[in-house]
Design a protein around this motif. Structure first.
Motif, PDB file in Angstrom:
ATOM      1  N   HIS A 130       7.416   5.552  -4.201  1.00 28.65           N
ATOM      2  CA  HIS A 130       7.006   4.579  -3.312  1.00 28.65           C
ATOM      3  C   HIS A 130       6.101   5.208  -2.257  1.00 28.65           C
ATOM      4  O   HIS A 130       6.293   5.621  -1.220  1.00 28.65           O
ATOM      5  N   ARG A 131       4.648   5.360  -2.830  1.00 31.97           N
ATOM      6  CA  ARG A 131       3.952   6.363  -2.119  1.00 31.97           C
ATOM      7  C   ARG A 131       2.613   5.590  -1.433  1.00 31.97           C
ATOM      8  O   ARG A 131       1.761   6.199  -0.716  1.00 31.97           O
ATOM      9  N   MET A 132       2.938   4.388  -1.444  1.00 33.79           N
ATOM     10  CA  MET A 132       1.761   3.421  -0.703  1.00 33.79           C
ATOM     11  C   MET A 132       2.321   2.682   0.380  1.00 33.79           C
ATOM     12  O   MET A 132       3.488   2.134   0.435  1.00 33.79           O
ATOM     13  N   ILE A 133       1.529   2.375   1.166  1.00 34.72           N
ATOM     14  CA  ILE A 133       1.798   1.649   2.544  1.00 34.72           C
ATOM     15  C   ILE A 133       0.873   0.595   2.872  1.00 34.72           C
ATOM     16  O   ILE A 133      -0.412   0.728   2.586  1.00 34.72           O
ATOM     17  N   SER A 134       1.378  -0.688   3.194  1.00 40.33           N
ATOM     18  CA  SER A 134       0.523  -1.882   3.525  1.00 40.33           C
ATOM     19  C   SER A 134       1.080  -2.319   4.983  1.00 40.33           C
ATOM     20  O   SER A 134       2.269  -2.116   5.197  1.00 40.33           O
ATOM     21  N   SER A 135       0.120  -2.938   5.683  1.00 35.87           N
ATOM     22  CA  SER A 135       0.355  -3.808   6.684  1.00 35.87           C
ATOM     23  C   SER A 135      -0.685  -4.813   7.017  1.00 35.87           C
ATOM     24  O   SER A 135      -1.401  -5.243   6.357  1.00 35.87           O
ATOM     25  N   ILE A 136      -0.080  -5.958   7.733  1.00 41.10           N
ATOM     26  CA  ILE A 136      -0.750  -7.159   8.073  1.00 41.10           C
ATOM     27  C   ILE A 136      -0.528  -7.670   9.281  1.00 41.10           C
ATOM     28  O   ILE A 136       0.648  -7.659   9.839  1.00 41.10           O
ATOM     29  N   SER A 137      -1.528  -8.181  10.013  1.00 42.12           N
ATOM     30  CA  SER A 137      -1.347  -8.769  11.224  1.00 42.12           C
ATOM     31  C   SER A 137      -2.214  -9.950  11.522  1.00 42.12           C
ATOM     32  O   SER A 137      -3.449  -9.803  11.156  1.00 42.12           O
ATOM     33  N   MET A 138      -1.740 -11.049  12.049  1.00 43.91           N
ATOM     34  CA  MET A 138      -2.693 -12.000  12.397  1.00 43.91           C
ATOM     35  C   MET A 138      -3.704 -12.009  13.393  1.00 43.91           C
ATOM     36  O   MET A 138      -3.429 -10.916  14.329  1.00 43.91           O
ATOM     37  N   ILE A 139      -5.023 -12.315  13.252  1.00 38.83           N
ATOM     38  CA  ILE A 139      -5.870 -12.150  14.298  1.00 38.83           C
ATOM     39  C   ILE A 139      -5.708 -13.270  15.236  1.00 38.83           C
ATOM     40  O   ILE A 139      -6.013 -14.582  14.464  1.00 38.83           O
TER      41      ILE A 139
END
Length: 227
Positions: A67-76
């Protein structure tokens, strides 16, 4: 998570984060992803940066060789359906984990609301459009455009933390060999005999998606990091 080739419509989880900052559906999507997702964390509350509080710590994530990938998300916020984040970033260089990294992220449009200002009234896009990054030539009232084009709206920083615990899943699979152009793997529990451990625990994988025994069977191979 959201940047795909070819571009696709936003999942309900991504849509709800982008439009409302609601993470419930996204959490369910990550839970049901099974082994494709190793770990995730959610921030508590929103961040409205100030001089005295420019950032928020959202906790730790556990990553491993499979599991070598990272993602993130945030509302504007506020916005119709705009968001920012990292999609499938790999914090690895020359085969080793980065000690730290910082990524500037740009605005994206979830393709689910046609509003073109921060405080536009709700205007559902029908049919939905694929998720897309906002560029200076897109009709979004130039809200993110500076003299040099669309500017970053977020910054994500991570620092590698050494493990304090060492675990092993007996059903985890490691690289055994290549045969007729195909990769063959074996479960960690297969390393019960000393002669087998001696042969495979020091063997390096030649397949990018099949980890070496020493990387995934760390208890059996005695490759746990020192405490």
């Amino acid at each position: 998570m959201f940047s795909q080739t070819p571009p696709k419509e936003a999942s309900v989880g991504v849509q709800n984060v982008a439009e409302f900052g609601d993470t419930k559906a996204l959490r369910k999507e990550l839970d049901t992803a099974g082994n494709f997702v190793n770990d995730f964390t959610m921030a508590s509350g929103a961040l409205f940066p100030t001089q005295s509080k420019p950032s928020k710590n959202i906790g730790q994530l556990e990553m491993d060789i499979t599991h070598r990938m990272i993602s993130s998300i945030s509302m504007i916020a506020p916005s119709p359906d705009w968001f920012t984040g990292i999609s499938n970033y790999r914090p690895i260089k020359d085969g080793k984990w980065l000690q730290s990294f910082t990524v500037d992220t740009y605005p994206w449009d979830a393709g689910t609301d046609s509003g073109d200002t921060y405080s536009a009234f709700d205007s559902a896009t029908n049919p939905k459009e694929p998720v897309h990054r906002i560029w200076s030539d897109l009709p979004v009232n130039n809200v993110f455009v500076g003299q040099n084009g669309v500017l970053p709206v977020g910054q994500w920083s991570c620092t590698k933390v050494e493990e304090t615990d060492c675990k092993e899943d007996g059903n985890a699979r490691f690289f055994r060999r290549m045969k007729d152009g195909k990769v063959q793997t074996q479960k960690c529990r297969w390393l019960g005999r000393k002669e087998v451990r001696k042969k495979f625990c020091s063997k390096t994988s030649t397949h990018m998606f099949a980890p070496s025994a020493g990387d995934v069977c760390r208890v059996s191979c005695d490759t746990c990091p020192p405490v």
